[in-house]
Each structure stands twice: as C-alpha cells, then as structure tokens.
Design an enzyme around this catalytic site. Structure first.
Site, short mmCIF file in Angstrom:
data_model
loop_
_atom_site.label_atom_id
_atom_site.label_comp_id
_atom_site.label_asym_id
_atom_site.label_seq_id
_atom_site.Cartn_x
_atom_site.Cartn_y
_atom_site.Cartn_z
N ASP A 227 0.83 -1.20 0.00
CA ASP A 227 0.00 0.00 0.00
C ASP A 227 0.87 1.26 0.00
O ASP A 227 1.85 1.35 0.74
CB ASP A 227 -0.89 -0.01 1.24
CG ASP A 227 -1.80 1.20 1.33
OD1 ASP A 227 -2.70 1.31 0.48
OD2 ASP A 227 -1.61 2.02 2.25
N GLU A 279 14.35 -15.72 -0.52
CA GLU A 279 14.75 -16.84 0.33
C GLU A 279 13.70 -17.95 0.35
O GLU A 279 14.00 -19.09 0.73
CB GLU A 279 14.98 -16.35 1.76
CG GLU A 279 16.11 -15.36 1.94
CD GLU A 279 16.17 -14.85 3.37
OE1 GLU A 279 15.53 -15.47 4.25
OE2 GLU A 279 16.82 -13.81 3.60
#
Length: 574
Positions: A227, A279
């Site tokens: 956002d 990751e």
C-alpha cells in the site's frame, strides 16, 4: 472499417510487445481483489469475514482466477477500512482468527489459487503499541524516532512544520499534548490523523517490517500488495510543497519533485524486501501500489531485484478515448519491457469509482476521482455497464497481469445514492462532506436474489446498504445466464488461460484503428474495441467473444462494444 478476409493476409501491424517466454505465474496472472469486509459474512454480524471467503472459494475458482489479493484483515480500530493497522501479525476478531486465515490458505491451495495480502508500511494506527510508546516518550527519544515527529513553526511552535496536506483533506500534521499537559511536537500523517507515518530512514522500522514479512511468508502467502509504496521515504528537511497533495502532476509541480513521494532511497527498501522473498520457494511476489508519474518513473521500481509488479494507474484512470488508450498501452508496454517486467492492467479497486460507474459519468464530473453522492449528477447506468463490459473484455485480451476487483464480474456499479448517514470513509469526515469518499465502491456483494442483504449475511445485516436493483446482479441471478456479465468474465478468463494471452504479444492492427476504434492482435486473436457512438463493419472472421451478446447483426461491431475474432497467426505486411 471494411477489410475482407483476403486482405487479412496483408494486415498492417505495428508490433509493440513480444511474447513473454518466462514461465513465472505472476507475469501473466489474473489476481482477484477481495475486500474482506464486503465479500461474505458467515457469522451474521453484518461484516464480511475470512470464513466467508473460504466458504465461497469454489466460486472464485470457477471464475478462473490465478490468485487472491486480500485487503487488510489485521487488528485495527477500522477508522480507514483496516488500513490503520494496530497489529501486523494477527487477525482482527471482526474477520476471524489466525486459524481461520490458515483454513483459507488451505482451501485456496486445494484449488490452486495463490493468496497475496496487503502490506501497509507507510503508516500504522494511532493504537499501535509503537506509536502509543512514542506519544508517552519525550521529544527526541528513541521511541519518537520511529515516526516523523517535528517541532512546529512560529514563536511557540503553534504552526505545522510544513504545508503538506493529507490525502483525505486538511493538514498532514497533528500536534500532540506532552506528558506535562503542554502543547508539544507535531507528527506527520499523509492520510488520516489516526494513521501516523513511520520514519523509514530508521533501521528499527526496517527491522520491524522484516519480521512482518517473514511472519506471513512462513504461513504460506504468495506475496504482498504494498500500500502507498511511493510514500515511504520523505525528502531531507521536509520542504514545503506547492503541488497537489496526491502527487499527481500539476503545472509547475511534476511528481518527480514532490518531497513526500518517490524518493530515490525508497529502492533500498524494495531491494531489501526482495532479498527476503527470494529466500522462500514458490515465487513470492511484491506488487507496488504507487500512483507515480510518468509511467517510466513507475517502471523504475520493478527493475530486477526490486518489485515484481506495480499497478498501472495511468490505465486505471484512462478516459474513454481510443487515441489515449493506445498511447497509454504502448508507453506502458515499452516502459516495462525496458526493465524486463510485466505490465499490469486494472480498471477498478476499493479506492476509486467502479468502472461501470466511471464510464457512465458525464465528461466533466463534479469531483474527478472522488465518489458520487445523491446530490451529484447521476451516471448513465446502461451506458456505464455497456462500456464496462467492453473495457473488461478489451483488458483481458492484453498481455501481462490483470487485477480484478470483487463484484466487477457481476457488472456492479457504485452506490451513488447512499444516504450520508451511512458513510464511514475518513475522506467524508475530514472534508465535512465536501468529498463523498469511497464507501460507494465498497458496498457488500449480492449473492442471492432474495434476502435483506441479498445473501451477503444470513440475518440480512450489512455494514453498508446495498442499492436498489442489485438482486438481478447477484451471483445467483447470473450463474446460469449465458448473456450475463459473469458469463462474459468466465468465458474471457477461460480463453485467456487456454490461449496464453497473458504471456502473449501485442501488435496494433492499423486497419482497425482510428476514428474512435482500436484493434490489436495477441497471438492469433484480433481484439477490436469500438468507442464510437455508431456501429462499424466487422471482417468475416469467427467470433470468439463479444461484449454485447444481444447483438442481432453479427458482422457489425456496435457502439461501445468489444469483440475477439479468430485470425490465426499473422506476419506483419512489409
């Protein structure tokens, strides 16, 4: 527009975008936005909840989407529809529990639907423990350094630190009362006063959100819609700004010079987040909500190693004009191709008028980009829906990613005559009603023909009232109607998937463009959009889909209509 079948062998094409050979789900996905408060209420309190989403997951799978984007469901005072977060690692009791979230994830996974969630990093709620600690601490304390506190101007600090304005109206600063009862410092809030801005120059803030990302990634989310991503870093010294509060370009004040938007150091944050997501397995993604201008500036944030996607606000705000649509699509594809990123397309979301309402407005709305109230000139509903169906079919033919907003597949419009006593948007409150706000596009969905809330909630309660006429737009009413907007979306999404249009190419079909018409070819499908008030002739080709099923003249493209035609593979004429 009269082109014969034989002429198509020499069709004049202007190639813009090559087929995407990268087999990554997010580069060509259709992502469906769920505004949880208004999707489906299962516990009967009039507020949509996570179990309600889970209960209807098969309906979403039947639509043919690839992923869900959930608007905020975190603990919050709900002063800005959940975008005022008081705890980033839990579920607000109004929406359920963490166990309900896990059940939603399991249901979505069983149907091969990925889930991305909202991340609200620019600001938190004034109820967040970190901000409460900052208010209790002294000026210059480590607690206050996590936010943007400043001394005021004037002899006694009685004036705000600068002239910045809130997106929701009024000043972007609020003065606090210190522990001894004296008037104190001011804190920055680019949105409501209940939403203090974090200080993203502080390592403590960055570490806090590292933990938030990992918390939800560990629960299996496919990524985050970020956002107000362009607002995180502010210019040194917080200088005054004479341009628009929303950062949109105005004479003498380009977006690139706005001190509260798009600062270069913001890319450090995006790169840090990208390393965390990389990751994890499963291609987790970041999508930026950044109303940046021009399009090339927006593309800077989706370079390799940063965001995966960003919303295309230029397309969202495009007028009903063939030349402007072509310009925006061309510049978007060129800008994003230059940084090896996919383009995204969106027509509606929870912050703007639904496109079935926007396209029915007069040429000069009273408040461009804001809601419509009962005292305003009302849009032409039939015109808006006709254009919305055409725009949706046109958009779903474009290569790249597409975001859908819940209810657009039903042809829903805004509730433009909602009585003001129901309004909850802080924009309405902060402007004393001068701006209507966004409640009209957030009305709970109709599921059935009958009932006080049309199936949204079993007891018939609903946190916002639904407009008249929505019973026939309900999912139940449209489910078996082959001419319905729902049927159009299902068919378009199915064809888009089977034909690989999201990963496809784009070449402008010059023989079908001009005089208010626009045509392009995407891997063997000719998409034509007639933005005119008059009909035009169609070539003699198999029709795959058209936005107006009631058409009685098959070789004519009606006013405000879109059609997909089968042409096979074409080579541009020399």
């Amino acid at each position: 527009m009269s082109v014969t079948l034989n002429d198509l062998r020499a069709l004049r094409l202007t190639p813009i975008h090559d087929r995407d050979e990268e087999s990554r789900w997010w580069r060509s996905s259709v992502i469906y936005q769920v505004y949880p408060r208004s999707f489906r209420d299962l516990n009967g309190d009039g507020i949509g909840d996570l179990p309600g989403i889970t209960a209807e997951m098969e309906q979403l799978a039947d639509l043919g989407i690839d992923a869900l984007w959930l608007s905020p469901f975190y603990p919050s005072p709900q002063l800005d529809g959940g975008y005022d977060v008081s705890d980033y690692c839990d579920v607000d009791p109004a929406f359920g529990t963490l166990q309900d979230f896990d059940a939603l994830m399991e249901a979505a996974g069983a149907l091969s639907i990925k889930v991305i969630i909202d991340l609200v990093p620019n600001h938190c709620s004034h109820d967040h423990p970190l901000f409460r600690a900052a208010l209790a601490a002294e000026p210059g304390s480590p607690e206050r350094e996590l936010f943007v506190f400043r001394d005021g101007r004037g002899e006694s600090g009685q004036l705000p630190p600068n002239n910045w304005q809130s997106h929701f109206g009024g000043p972007a600063w609020t003065r606090v009362t210190e522990s001894d009862g004296s008037p104190g410092q001011w804190y920055l809030h680019l949105f409501d006063s209940s939403q203090p801005d974090f200080n993203w120059d502080h390592e403590g803030v960055r570490q806090e959100f590292d933990g938030v990302l990992r918390f939800w990634l560990d629960r299996g989310v496919a990524g985050f819609r970020v956002d107000a991503a362009h607002t995180l870093i502010k210019a040194d010294g917080l200088p005054d700004w004479g341009g628009r509060a929303d950062g949109k370009p105005s004479p003498g004040y380009p977006f690139t010079e706005a001190p509260m938007f798009g600062q270069p150091r913001i890319q450090e944050i995006f790169q840090r987040w990208r390393r965390i997501l990389d990751e994890y397995d499963g291609e987790r993604i970041l999508c930026s909500e950044a109303n940046a201008h021009p399009i090339e500036r927006m593309a800077d944030w989706v370079r390799p190693g940063q965001m995966h996607q960003t919303f295309n606000f230029s397309y969202l705000e495009a007028p009903w004009d063939a030349a402007e649509l072509r310009r925006i699509i061309t510049s978007s594809l060129e800008a994003f191709d230059a940084v090896e990123a996919p383009t995204t397309w969106v027509l509606s979301n929870h912050d703007v008028l639904r496109h079935a309402t926007r396209f029915g407005q007069s040429a000069d709305p009273a408040r461009p980009g804001d809601g419509i109230g009962p005292e305003d000139e009302q849009p032409d509903h039939d015109l808006g829906v006709r254009r919305a169906r055409a725009a949706s079919l046109f958009t779903l033919g474009l290569p790249g990613g597409v975001y859908l907003y819940q209810g657009e597949e039903l042809g829903l419009t805004d509730h433009t005559t909602m009585p003001h006593e129901f309004r909850q948007d802080p924009t309405y409150q902060r402007t004393g009603g001068q701006r209507v706000g966004r409640d009209g596009c957030r009305v709970p969905l109709p599921w059935t023909r009958d009932g006080d809330s049309l199936g949204f909630s079993a007891p018939g309660t609903s946190w916002l009232p639904q407009p008249q006429g929505w019973a026939e737009l309900s999912r139940e009413a449209q489910r078996r109607d082959p001419s319905s907007t729902l049927a159009l979306y299902r068919s378009a999404l199915a064809l888009r998937r089977t034909r690989g249009l999201g990963a496809g190419s784009l070449a402008w079909a010059e023989d079908f463009s001009g005089d208010g018409c626009l045509g392009f070819v995407n891997d063997g499908i000719l998409v034509l959009l007639n933005l005119n008030a008059t009909a035009v002739d169609l070539p003699d080709l198999p029709v795959l889909l058209r936005s107006r099923p009631e058409t009685t003249t098959p070789r004519v493209l009606g006013s405000e209509e879109c059609v997909w035609l089968q042409i096979g593979q074409l080579t541009p004429a020399a």
